[in-house]
Design a protein around this motif. Structure first.
Motif, PDB file in Angstrom:
ATOM      1  N   LEU A  95      21.448  34.612  33.082  1.00 48.88           N
ATOM      2  CA  LEU A  95      21.219  35.222  34.393  1.00 48.88           C
ATOM      3  C   LEU A  95      21.960  34.461  35.490  1.00 48.88           C
ATOM      4  O   LEU A  95      22.511  35.058  36.419  1.00 48.88           O
ATOM      5  CB  LEU A  95      19.716  35.259  34.709  1.00 48.88           C
ATOM      6  CG  LEU A  95      18.851  36.172  33.848  1.00 48.88           C
ATOM      7  CD1 LEU A  95      17.377  36.012  34.225  1.00 48.88           C
ATOM      8  CD2 LEU A  95      19.280  37.616  33.980  1.00 48.88           C
ATOM      9  N   GLY A  96      22.004  33.150  35.378  1.00 51.24           N
ATOM     10  CA  GLY A  96      22.635  32.317  36.396  1.00 51.24           C
ATOM     11  C   GLY A  96      24.143  32.431  36.446  1.00 51.24           C
ATOM     12  O   GLY A  96      24.775  31.900  37.364  1.00 51.24           O
ATOM     13  N   ASP A  97      24.718  33.130  35.484  1.00 49.95           N
ATOM     14  CA  ASP A  97      26.168  33.337  35.507  1.00 49.95           C
ATOM     15  C   ASP A  97      26.556  34.464  36.452  1.00 49.95           C
ATOM     16  O   ASP A  97      27.748  34.654  36.728  1.00 49.95           O
ATOM     17  CB  ASP A  97      26.684  33.656  34.098  1.00 49.95           C
ATOM     18  CG  ASP A  97      26.458  32.535  33.115  1.00 49.95           C
ATOM     19  OD1 ASP A  97      26.324  32.808  31.905  1.00 49.95           O
ATOM     20  OD2 ASP A  97      26.408  31.354  33.557  1.00 49.95           O
ATOM     21  N   SER A  98      25.582  35.194  36.932  1.00 53.09           N
ATOM     22  CA  SER A  98      25.864  36.292  37.862  1.00 53.09           C
ATOM     23  C   SER A  98      26.537  35.721  39.113  1.00 53.09           C
ATOM     24  O   SER A  98      25.998  34.821  39.765  1.00 53.09           O
ATOM     25  CB  SER A  98      24.582  37.021  38.245  1.00 53.09           C
ATOM     26  OG  SER A  98      24.022  37.667  37.123  1.00 53.09           O
ATOM     27  N   ALA A  99      27.701  36.245  39.435  1.00 48.38           N
ATOM     28  CA  ALA A  99      28.514  35.726  40.543  1.00 48.38           C
ATOM     29  C   ALA A  99      29.751  36.594  40.660  1.00 48.38           C
ATOM     30  O   ALA A  99      29.969  37.508  39.862  1.00 48.38           O
ATOM     31  CB  ALA A  99      28.918  34.272  40.294  1.00 48.38           C
ATOM     32  N   VAL A 100      30.576  36.250  41.643  1.00 49.94           N
ATOM     33  CA  VAL A 100      31.906  36.851  41.722  1.00 49.94           C
ATOM     34  C   VAL A 100      32.909  35.803  41.252  1.00 49.94           C
ATOM     35  O   VAL A 100      32.895  34.661  41.724  1.00 49.94           O
ATOM     36  CB  VAL A 100      32.249  37.301  43.159  1.00 49.94           C
ATOM     37  CG1 VAL A 100      33.663  37.885  43.204  1.00 49.94           C
ATOM     38  CG2 VAL A 100      31.239  38.340  43.648  1.00 49.94           C
ATOM     39  N   TYR A 101      33.749  36.189  40.335  1.00 48.20           N
ATOM     40  CA  TYR A 101      34.749  35.284  39.777  1.00 48.20           C
ATOM     41  C   TYR A 101      36.126  35.713  40.281  1.00 48.20           C
ATOM     42  O   TYR A 101      36.521  36.870  40.143  1.00 48.20           O
ATOM     43  CB  TYR A 101      34.698  35.308  38.246  1.00 48.20           C
ATOM     44  CG  TYR A 101      33.415  34.725  37.716  1.00 48.20           C
ATOM     45  CD1 TYR A 101      32.264  35.505  37.593  1.00 48.20           C
ATOM     46  CD2 TYR A 101      33.326  33.373  37.383  1.00 48.20           C
ATOM     47  CE1 TYR A 101      31.066  34.966  37.143  1.00 48.20           C
ATOM     48  CE2 TYR A 101      32.143  32.822  36.929  1.00 48.20           C
ATOM     49  CZ  TYR A 101      31.012  33.629  36.818  1.00 48.20           C
ATOM     50  OH  TYR A 101      29.829  33.085  36.385  1.00 48.20           O
ATOM     51  N   PHE A 102      36.817  34.736  40.870  1.00 52.03           N
ATOM     52  CA  PHE A 102      38.141  35.002  41.422  1.00 52.03           C
ATOM     53  C   PHE A 102      39.201  34.277  40.609  1.00 52.03           C
ATOM     54  O   PHE A 102      39.089  33.078  40.331  1.00 52.03           O
ATOM     55  CB  PHE A 102      38.244  34.499  42.865  1.00 52.03           C
ATOM     56  CG  PHE A 102      37.583  35.378  43.877  1.00 52.03           C
ATOM     57  CD1 PHE A 102      36.293  35.102  44.294  1.00 52.03           C
ATOM     58  CD2 PHE A 102      38.250  36.468  44.410  1.00 52.03           C
ATOM     59  CE1 PHE A 102      35.668  35.906  45.236  1.00 52.03           C
ATOM     60  CE2 PHE A 102      37.639  37.282  45.360  1.00 52.03           C
ATOM     61  CZ  PHE A 102      36.351  36.993  45.762  1.00 52.03           C
ATOM     62  N   CYS A 103      40.228  35.018  40.287  1.00 52.63           N
ATOM     63  CA  CYS A 103      41.434  34.433  39.744  1.00 52.63           C
ATOM     64  C   CYS A 103      42.407  34.223  40.908  1.00 52.63           C
ATOM     65  O   CYS A 103      42.400  34.992  41.887  1.00 52.63           O
ATOM     66  CB  CYS A 103      42.038  35.387  38.718  1.00 52.63           C
ATOM     67  SG  CYS A 103      43.593  34.855  38.003  1.00 52.63           S
ATOM     68  N   MET A 143      47.641  28.697  37.800  1.00 53.25           N
ATOM     69  CA  MET A 143      46.603  29.721  37.938  1.00 53.25           C
ATOM     70  C   MET A 143      45.237  29.067  37.906  1.00 53.25           C
ATOM     71  O   MET A 143      45.060  27.984  37.343  1.00 53.25           O
ATOM     72  CB  MET A 143      46.731  30.776  36.828  1.00 53.25           C
ATOM     73  CG  MET A 143      48.030  31.569  36.920  1.00 53.25           C
ATOM     74  SD  MET A 143      48.139  32.915  35.725  1.00 53.25           S
ATOM     75  CE  MET A 143      46.949  34.082  36.407  1.00 53.25           C
ATOM     76  N   TYR A 144      44.270  29.744  38.508  1.00 52.59           N
ATOM     77  CA  TYR A 144      42.934  29.166  38.707  1.00 52.59           C
ATOM     78  C   TYR A 144      41.848  30.208  38.443  1.00 52.59           C
ATOM     79  O   TYR A 144      42.070  31.399  38.587  1.00 52.59           O
ATOM     80  CB  TYR A 144      42.746  28.725  40.172  1.00 52.59           C
ATOM     81  CG  TYR A 144      43.891  27.982  40.801  1.00 52.59           C
ATOM     82  CD1 TYR A 144      44.975  28.669  41.333  1.00 52.59           C
ATOM     83  CD2 TYR A 144      43.878  26.587  40.881  1.00 52.59           C
ATOM     84  CE1 TYR A 144      46.023  28.003  41.925  1.00 52.59           C
ATOM     85  CE2 TYR A 144      44.935  25.915  41.485  1.00 52.59           C
ATOM     86  CZ  TYR A 144      45.989  26.631  42.009  1.00 52.59           C
ATOM     87  OH  TYR A 144      47.031  25.962  42.593  1.00 52.59           O
ATOM     88  N   GLN A 165      41.264  40.288  43.402  1.00 46.56           N
ATOM     89  CA  GLN A 165      40.215  40.967  44.183  1.00 46.56           C
ATOM     90  C   GLN A 165      38.812  40.591  43.732  1.00 46.56           C
ATOM     91  O   GLN A 165      37.831  41.040  44.324  1.00 46.56           O
ATOM     92  CB  GLN A 165      40.398  42.486  44.112  1.00 46.56           C
ATOM     93  CG  GLN A 165      40.036  43.107  42.760  1.00 46.56           C
ATOM     94  CD  GLN A 165      41.212  43.147  41.799  1.00 46.56           C
ATOM     95  OE1 GLN A 165      41.940  42.168  41.614  1.00 46.56           O
ATOM     96  NE2 GLN A 165      41.410  44.284  41.171  1.00 46.56           N
ATOM     97  N   GLY A 166      38.718  39.754  42.719  1.00 44.35           N
ATOM     98  CA  GLY A 166      37.405  39.292  42.270  1.00 44.35           C
ATOM     99  C   GLY A 166      36.770  40.226  41.254  1.00 44.35           C
ATOM    100  O   GLY A 166      37.023  41.429  41.234  1.00 44.35           O
ATOM    101  N   THR A 167      35.945  39.644  40.416  1.00 43.51           N
ATOM    102  CA  THR A 167      35.147  40.390  39.440  1.00 43.51           C
ATOM    103  C   THR A 167      33.688  40.064  39.694  1.00 43.51           C
ATOM    104  O   THR A 167      33.293  38.901  39.612  1.00 43.51           O
ATOM    105  CB  THR A 167      35.519  40.015  38.000  1.00 43.51           C
ATOM    106  OG1 THR A 167      36.871  40.378  37.740  1.00 43.51           O
ATOM    107  CG2 THR A 167      34.591  40.713  37.005  1.00 43.51           C
TER     108      THR A 167
END
Lengths: 115, 113
Positions: free
Chosen positions: B83-91, B32-33, B106-108
Motif C-alpha cells: 500500500l505504501g508504494d502508492s505514489a507518482v513515479y517520475f522518470c 536517466m533517473y 509526465q509521471g505514473t
C-alpha cells in the motif's frame, strides 16, 4: 548532505501582482546549481529558471527572476505580473557536483492566483 | 514528439502484485533517473543511471529494481507491491554534466489497493 527548505507551504497572489517564493539550501560544496520547477495540475514538471552558483548575476526568464544570495544560501523566485496560468506547485531544487546529477528538492510551495 | 515518455500514466493494482513502469527518452541524454513523489508532493531521487550503469541507488526497498537495456530506456520493476508504494513515479533524463536541468516525463500514478 544537501538540504533544500521551502518555508511557505502555500502562497496566494492576485492577477497582475508580484509574488516571491522563498527557498534556502545547505551544501558544503562550492560547485552547484539551483533550479525552480513548476508543477501544474497536469503533473508535468516544467523548468522555470536556473542559476549557476558561480554566477553573481541573478537569472531572469521573462516574468520570472531570482534573488540569489550565496552567502545566505538563499534562492527566492519572484513572479511579476502574475497570471492565472502561474497557479501551480513550485519546487526549489539543488544539484551538487557529487550527487550523481540528481536533484534535491524542497517540499514545494503551492501558489494560488486569484482573479 | 514527446521527449521523455512513461507508460502507463495510471496504474491501479492489488497488493502483492508485480508491475513495471517503462520510460524512454529521445533526447540523446546519457543519464536517466527515477524519482518518487509521495502524497505530500515531496519528490525524492530513487535511482540514477549513467550510460546504462547505476550511479545512485538511494535507500529504497529491494523490491524496486531499475533496468536499463540501453541509454534511451530506464524501466522500473516493482515486486510484491505494498500500500505504501502508492505514489507518482517520475522518470527524467539529462545530459552528462551538471549545468543542465533534468527533463521529466509526465509521471505514473501508481495506486495499490
Amino acid at each position: 548532505a544537501q538540504t533544500v527548505t521551502q518555508s511557505q507551504p502555500e502562497m496566494s497572489v492576485q492577477e497582475a501582482e508580484t509574488v516571491t517564493l522563498s527557498c534556502t539550501y545547505d551544501t558544503s560544496e562550492s560547485d552547484y546549481y539551483l533550479f525552480w520547477y513548476k508543477q501544474p495540475p497536469s503533473r508535468q514538471m516544467i523548468l522555470v529558471i536556473r542559476q549557476e552558483a558561480y554566477k553573481q548575476q541573478n537569472a531572469t526568464e521573462n516574468r520570472f527572476s531570482v534573488n540569489f544570495q550565496k552567502a545566505a544560501k538563499s534562492f527566492s523566485l519572484k513572479i511579476s505580473d502574475s497570471q492565472l496560468g502561474d497557479a501551480a506547485m513550485y519546487f526549489c531544487a539543488l544539484l551538487v557536483s557529487n550527487s550523481g546529477y540528481a536533484l534535491n528538492f524542497g517540499k514545494g510551495t503551492s501558489l494560488l492566483v486569484t482573479p | 514528439d514527446t521527449a521523455v515518455s512513461q507508460t502507463p500514466k495510471y496504474l491501479v493494482t492489488q497488493m502483492g502484485n508485480d508491475k513495471s513502469i517503462k520510460c524512454e527518452q529521445n533526447l540523446g541524454h546519457d543519464t536517466m533517473y527515477w524519482y518518487k513523489q509521495d502524497s505530500k508532493k515531496f519528490l525524492k531521487i530513487m535511482f540514477s543511471y549513467n550510460n546504462k550503469e547505476l550511479i545512485i541507488n538511494e535507500t529504497v526497498p529491494n523490491r524496486f529494481s531499475p533496468k536499463s537495456p540501453d541509454k534511451a530506456h530506464l524501466n522500473l520493476h516493482i515486486n510484491s507491491l505494498e500500500l505504501g508504494d502508492s505514489a507518482v513515479y517520475f522518470c527524467a533524463s539529462s545530459p552528462s554534466g551538471q549545468n543542465t536541468e533534468a527533463f521529466f516525463g509526465q509521471g505514473t500514478r501508481l495506486t495499490v489497493v
